[in-house]
Design a protein around this motif. Structure first.
Motif, short mmCIF file in Angstrom:
data_model
loop_
_atom_site.label_atom_id
_atom_site.label_comp_id
_atom_site.label_asym_id
_atom_site.label_seq_id
_atom_site.Cartn_x
_atom_site.Cartn_y
_atom_site.Cartn_z
N ARG A 1 0.78 -1.43 0.45
CA ARG A 1 0.29 -0.05 0.31
C ARG A 1 1.01 1.50 0.17
NH1 ARG A 1 -5.07 -0.71 4.10
NH2 ARG A 1 -6.10 -0.94 2.68
N ARG A 2 0.85 1.96 -0.62
CA ARG A 2 1.07 3.47 -1.20
C ARG A 2 0.52 4.26 -1.23
NH1 ARG A 2 6.67 1.80 -2.45
NH2 ARG A 2 6.39 0.09 -3.47
N GLY A 3 0.46 5.07 0.39
CA GLY A 3 -0.45 5.38 0.45
C GLY A 3 0.35 6.55 1.40
N ARG A 4 -0.14 7.88 0.79
CA ARG A 4 0.10 9.37 1.61
C ARG A 4 0.31 9.00 3.19
NH1 ARG A 4 -3.30 14.82 2.25
NH2 ARG A 4 -5.05 13.61 3.50
N PRO A 5 0.94 9.46 3.92
CA PRO A 5 1.64 9.38 5.47
C PRO A 5 1.64 10.56 6.13
CG PRO A 5 3.46 10.22 4.16
CD PRO A 5 2.32 10.18 2.53
N ARG A 6 1.04 9.69 7.02
CA ARG A 6 -0.32 10.43 8.42
C ARG A 6 0.87 11.49 8.71
NH1 ARG A 6 -4.08 6.22 11.24
NH2 ARG A 6 -3.34 7.32 12.60
#
Length: 90
Positions: free
Chosen positions: A27-32
């Protein structure tokens, strides 16, 4: 024969689960952003300001009701329908 079929299904299920754990897509999402201590309250206030409901409340003097419970005409019409009197007036 039946037991070998059940055993085959169980082994295949375990093998498929292991294969998925090994080869699953990353999963490559925006880091929180990490929020600690006093900054948490600032982040929460900023989130509330961005929320559409907060923007609607901030608009003082609005003429359009936000929901049906804010609309006096709708509440009167609903009261007339419930009481069985479709005409205005009591």
């Amino acid at each position: 024969m039946f037991l070998s079929g059940v055993l085959f299904v169980a082994v295949m299920l375990a093998a498929a689960a292991a294969a998925w754990l090994i080869a699953r897509p990353v999963r490559r999402g925006r880091p929180r952003p990490r929020v600690y201590g006093a900054h948490r309250a600032v982040a929460a206030a900023a989130a509330l300001e961005r929320h559409p409901a907060s923007r609607a409340r901030a608009q003082a003097g609005r003429t359009v009701p936000v929901g049906p419970d804010d609309d006096a005409e709708f509440l009167l019409m609903l009261d007339r329908l419930i009481s069985g009197n479709p005409e205005p007036g009591e």
